[in-house]
Design an enzyme around this catalytic site. Structure first.
Site, PDB file in Angstrom:
ATOM      1  N   MET A   1     -45.948  14.284  -8.874  1.00 51.54           N
ATOM      2  CA  MET A   1     -46.588  12.972  -8.764  1.00 51.54           C
ATOM      3  C   MET A   1     -47.687  12.809  -9.818  1.00 51.54           C
ATOM      4  SD  MET A   1     -46.736  12.108  -4.733  1.00 51.54           S
ATOM      5  CE  MET A   1     -45.284  11.515  -3.887  1.00 51.54           C
TER       6      MET A   1
ATOM      7  N   HIS B   1     -42.392  13.558  -1.762  1.00 46.84           N
ATOM      8  CA  HIS B   1     -43.449  13.494  -0.746  1.00 46.84           C
ATOM      9  C   HIS B   1     -43.862  14.830  -0.150  1.00 46.84           C
ATOM     10  CE1 HIS B   1     -42.853   9.238  -1.214  1.00 46.84           C
ATOM     11  NE2 HIS B   1     -44.001   9.072  -0.579  1.00 46.84           N
TER      12      HIS B   1
ATOM     13  N   ASP C   1     -53.670  12.590  -6.250  1.00 54.45           N
ATOM     14  CA  ASP C   1     -53.464  12.531  -7.714  1.00 54.45           C
ATOM     15  C   ASP C   1     -54.648  13.030  -8.543  1.00 54.45           C
ATOM     16  OD1 ASP C   1     -51.021  11.454  -7.257  1.00 54.45           O
ATOM     17  OD2 ASP C   1     -51.606   9.378  -7.624  1.00 54.45           O
TER      18      ASP C   1
ATOM     19  N   GLY D   1     -57.750   1.385  -4.843  1.00 54.79           N
ATOM     20  CA  GLY D   1     -57.402   0.102  -4.241  1.00 54.79           C
ATOM     21  C   GLY D   1     -58.219  -0.139  -2.975  1.00 54.79           C
TER      22      GLY D   1
HETATM   23  P1  ADP Z   1     -55.181   3.199  -2.618  1.00 57.31           P
HETATM   24  O1  ADP Z   1     -56.419   3.002  -1.832  1.00 57.31           O
HETATM   25  O2  ADP Z   1     -54.547   4.510  -2.350  1.00 57.31           O
HETATM   26  O3  ADP Z   1     -55.379   2.871  -4.081  1.00 57.31           O
HETATM   27  P2  ADP Z   1     -53.761   0.639  -2.297  1.00 57.31           P
HETATM   28  O4  ADP Z   1     -54.033   0.219  -3.694  1.00 57.31           O
HETATM   29  O5  ADP Z   1     -52.398   0.435  -1.761  1.00 57.31           O
HETATM   30  O6  ADP Z   1     -54.099   2.170  -2.034  1.00 57.31           O
HETATM   31  O7  ADP Z   1     -54.785  -0.126  -1.357  1.00 57.31           O
HETATM   32  C1  ADP Z   1     -54.789   0.060   0.035  1.00 57.31           C
HETATM   33  C2  ADP Z   1     -55.191  -1.223   0.733  1.00 57.31           C
HETATM   34  O8  ADP Z   1     -56.485  -1.624   0.278  1.00 57.31           O
HETATM   35  C3  ADP Z   1     -54.303  -2.434   0.452  1.00 57.31           C
HETATM   36  O9  ADP Z   1     -53.166  -2.450   1.271  1.00 57.31           O
HETATM   37  C4  ADP Z   1     -55.223  -3.578   0.757  1.00 57.31           C
HETATM   38  O10 ADP Z   1     -55.305  -3.811   2.144  1.00 57.31           O
HETATM   39  C5  ADP Z   1     -56.573  -3.074   0.306  1.00 57.31           C
HETATM   40  N1  ADP Z   1     -56.859  -3.565  -1.057  1.00 57.31           N
HETATM   41  C6  ADP Z   1     -56.508  -3.008  -2.233  1.00 57.31           C
HETATM   42  N2  ADP Z   1     -56.941  -3.748  -3.269  1.00 57.31           N
HETATM   43  C7  ADP Z   1     -57.582  -4.806  -2.724  1.00 57.31           C
HETATM   44  C8  ADP Z   1     -58.258  -5.958  -3.257  1.00 57.31           C
HETATM   45  N3  ADP Z   1     -58.377  -6.138  -4.571  1.00 57.31           N
HETATM   46  N4  ADP Z   1     -58.800  -6.822  -2.378  1.00 57.31           N
HETATM   47  C9  ADP Z   1     -58.721  -6.636  -1.055  1.00 57.31           C
HETATM   48  N5  ADP Z   1     -58.087  -5.591  -0.502  1.00 57.31           N
HETATM   49  C10 ADP Z   1     -57.526  -4.686  -1.305  1.00 57.31           C
END
Ligand code: ADP
Length: 745
Positions: free
Chosen positions: A200, A291, A158, A112
């Site tokens: 997890m 956690h 993970d 993400g």
């Molecule tokens: P991870 O990086 O562990 O997969 P998340 O999916 O919660 O965690 O993403 C963390 C942060 O990255 C989000 O809170 C957001 O600020 C940003 N983010 C994730 N996906 C997007 C996206 N498609 N566009 C813009 N920002 C994003």
């Protein structure tokens, strides 16, 4: 490499779920960038801090990232940011970077975060245009920074990301899980209970599968491989009932949080608990680890993975065009590699989509070969008893297994896997006690399926080990005993002595035809000094033992201006010293390969003094036990103490045998299992051939590889009993040097 525009100012942030080892990555990136002459800032609270700006973005110094290597989580914080998902938020983020002249960004996070970062980078010119239009940015400033350079590292417990074999944090999570399951095993065993343990992993069964292998669980449910039967409940009950019948006192079932059945419906730990307690009348408890899996001090592996990735990420930025496609820095086949960032993210999403669509085989295939191999191994090891089928026609073969050299954590794990893998194919395994001595003295007994029960997690060597080598008249006795027991193949698990002894037997087959059986050496030594392999079973556990001991030693010194000289094992190899130096944040690491000189020591003293003059409070020197015959640990202690100029005092610690003890780490258990099952396959294939091959089994580029045993003398430097080629020295030395605080004046 072509000349490219160098970034001037790097900002580092951590985002998404926190993962142990993120601190190592941040520390390494900051120190590497400073060493390369860049300005560096850290952004607190991930994208939230990036959009907020202000005090969230702080200049970093080498000292400001001191003392964080051993800490879990991420010291600069992480947060989810809704604002960053909006154009307006990202525009503010761009303004915050421009204000500070930041032109390069390193993001440590999950898929993400990396997706968000990539979007931000690709929108950069437009965001700047919008800022100019709104009168919030000078057109000249915008023109001076037309691109934002981006590089990504994966921090996630993970291990769910494409483009890297291991994500930063996954190894530590495995430590937490195996510690918990080991603890549950002893209570389960006392009460003859069953435990269902939920770990997890929403889309990835890595933690569940590997922890099941590492703890000898009897069943595992993972998202990638739903139970083949619709009536999996019945199959589970039959397995558990069968294990009870053969005397297993505990049953352990590991469930990944994303586990599902063939219809795609979730398999929950509560349901598994019901199946066992109601359907079977088992006294069953469920534990959802939650956690705790994220927490705690990072393992030696994660510290070194984070450090290497942070270092290489900065070099990646320095050597690529800022406008080019951003890269992900990870580890593949035991080497730090880069791959296109978005392609890795897309493939990661593809696996999740395939799972959603219940296209399990394709998802498994995308996970890669070693994941599928681990699944197959798991299926053999968890059986309550061997299948009746035989391989090699209908012949039942007899394999002997022994240890030689110093004890290494993971030796028992390897024997257990050997026994179960061979017996599962209808073959027998004889355990030789006390190394080659047992082969000479006929101290040999058959091992049974259940006689190795519980060995998966036990440190030490139940079969015993020794440094006795088979030579001279003893060879006749060995021949008699091999014949007497009808041994068709031999597995020597151990260190240099195992290899040396095995090679002697192999050479003696010319004069003693009965020795013409296949022999395999399996690397098990904390020293990491064996040919034909990049890693030996036991060295990861030893590294972790050193790391936890040195963490404590360092804590004891915080109240003083103090330098510690810590001596670690490793014989004539500096592998353990250098990997431990990297993982503990040592100022200096002395190895036998590089040796010591008076001039070098004098300059090291000066460097340390300079560090303390500028406010450093603690120094750490790691010395491999045979780094130098004259400049011993007491000598170094006396030298540094005398020459400190009153700036610090010096203490020495010789860690000794704690490094050979302890229960094996998850990584050592997994590798021991993997190497042993493959060694058994090799021996069974070669046994009975007219001219069977003998080999050194090992890990090369992340794969199991067999090198002919005949090559042993050519691959080693006999005088110093270590391989001629050592991959780690060249790769890790520059990083260790760049990390030393005193290197940053
Ligand atoms: P991870 O990086 O562990 O997969 P998340 O999916 O919660 O965690 O993403 C963390 C942060 O990255 C989000 O809170 C957001 O600020 C940003 N983010 C994730 N996906 C997007 C996206 N498609 N566009 C813009 N920002 C994003």
């Amino acid at each position: 490499m072509p000349e490219v525009a160098r970034p001037r100012h790097l900002a580092v942030l951590t985002s998404g779920g926190d993962a142990p080892g993120m601190n190592a990555a941040v520390r390494a990136a900051v120190r590497t960038a400073l060493a390369e002459g860049l300005e560096v800032s850290v952004i607190h609270e991930g994208f939230l801090g990036l959009t907020d700006g202000g005090l969230a973005i702080q200049p970093a110094t080498s000292a400001s990232v001191g003392g964080i290597l051993h800490r879990g989580g991420t010291w600069i914080g992480t947060a989810r940011s809704e604002a960053f998902r909006t154009r307006d938020g990202r525009r503010r983020a761009a303004a915050n970077l421009l204000e500070r002249g930041i032109d390069a960004l390193l993001v440590v996070g999950g898929d993400g975060s990396l997706t968000g970062a990539n979007l931000f980078r690709s929108e950069w010119p437009e965001l700047l245009g919008e800022l100019v239009e709104k009168g919030r940015l000078d057109a000249e400033v915008a023109a001076s920074q037309p691109q934002l350079a981006l590089v990504g590292l994966v921090g996630s417990i993970d291990n769910d990301m494409f483009g890297t074999d291991m994500t930063i944090g996954a190894d530590t999570a495995l430590h937490r899980i195996t510690e918990a399951i080991d603890a549950l095993r002893s209570t389960a065993s006392s009460h003859q209970r069953s435990f269902v343990i939920e770990v997890m992993g929403r889309n990835c069964g890595y933690l569940a599968l590997m922890s099941a292998i590492a703890t000898g669980a009897n069943w595992v449910f993972i998202p990638e491989h739903p139970p083949a039967l619709d009536d999996w409940e019945g199959a589970l009950k039959r397995t558990v009932a069968a294990s009870r019948r053969i005397g297993r006192r505990q049953n352990l079932v590991v469930v990944a949080e994303g586990a599902r059945d063939l219809q795609g419906d979730p398999i929950t730990s509560e349901h598994v608990l019901e199946v066992l307690s109601e359907g079977l009348g088992e006294d069953t408890r469920a534990t959802i680890l939650g956690h705790v899996q994220r927490g705690g001090s990072p393992s030696g592996f994660d510290r070194n993975l984070g450090t290497q990735c942070g270092y290489h990420a900065v070099h990646q930025l320095l050597h690529s065009d800022p406008g080019s496609e951003p890269k992900l820095v990870g580890i593949r086949g035991n080497r730090i590699t880069t791959s296109p960032l978005m392609a890795a993210v897309e493939k990661t999403h593809a696996v999740a989509d395939l799972l959603e669509q219940q296209r399990f085989d394709e998802a498994m295939a995308l996970r890669g070969g070693s994941f599928a191999d681990a699944w197959e191994t798991m299926k053999t090891l968890v059986r309550a008893q061997p299948r009746r089928s035989t391989t090699n026609g209908d012949r039942s073969l007899r394999l002997a297994v022994l240890h030689a050299g110093g004890p290494a954590p993971g030796m028992n794990t390897a024997v257990r896997a050997t026994v179960r893998a061979a017996m599962d194919g209808g073959h027998r395994v004889l355990g030789v006690r006390g190394g080659f001595r047992g082969l000479i003295d006929d101290d040999i007994d058959e091992l049974e399926w259940m006689s190795v029960n519980g060995w998966v997690s036990q440190g030490g060597a139940e079969l015993g080990t020794s440094r006795v080598l088979p030579t001279g008249d003893d060879l006749d006795k060995v021949v008699d005993n091999l014949r007497g027991h009808g041994i068709d193949g031999l597995l020597a698990i151990g260190g240099y002595d195992a290899y040396d002894g095995a090679h002697r037997l192999w050479e003696a087959r010319e004069t003693h035809p009965a020795l013409d059986i296949p022999i395999v050496c399996l690397p098990a030594s904390i020293n990491g000094d064996l040919p034909g392999t990049e890693l030996a079973v036991g060295s990861d556990t030893a590294l972790n033992s050193i790391v936890s001991a040195v963490d404590k030693i360092k804590q004891s010194g915080v109240a003083f201006n103090r330098v510690f000289v810590v001596e670690v094992m490793g014989k004539d190899s500096g592998y353990l010293a250098l990997t431990a130096g990297l993982a503990t944040g040592a100022e200096k690491t002395y190895t036998p390969e590089e040796g010591l000189s008076l001039a070098g020591l004098a300059s090291d003293v000066e460097e340390l003094k300079e560090g303390f003059r500028r406010g450093q409070r603690l120094g750490l020197i790691i010395r491999g036990e045979r780094a130098d015959a004259v400049y011993t640990t007491p000598f170094l202690w006396a030298l540094f103490e005398k020459e400190s100029g009153g700036l610090f005092d010096v203490r020495q610690a010789i860690l000794g045998h704690l490094q050979q003890g302890g229960d094996p780490s998850p990584f050592d258990r997994i590798q021991a299992t993997r190497l042993a099952t493959r060694s058994v396959d090799f021996l069974l294939e070669q046994a009975g051939k007219d001219e069977p091959d003998s080999a050194m089994c090992g890990l090369q580029g992340g794969q199991v590889a067999f090198t002919p045993l005949a090559a042993f003398p050519a691959l080693i430097d006999d005088d110093v009993r270590r391989p001629k080629e050592q991959w780690w020295l060249e790769r890790l030395r520059p990083i260790a040097d760049a990390m030393a605080l005193s290197a940053h004046r």
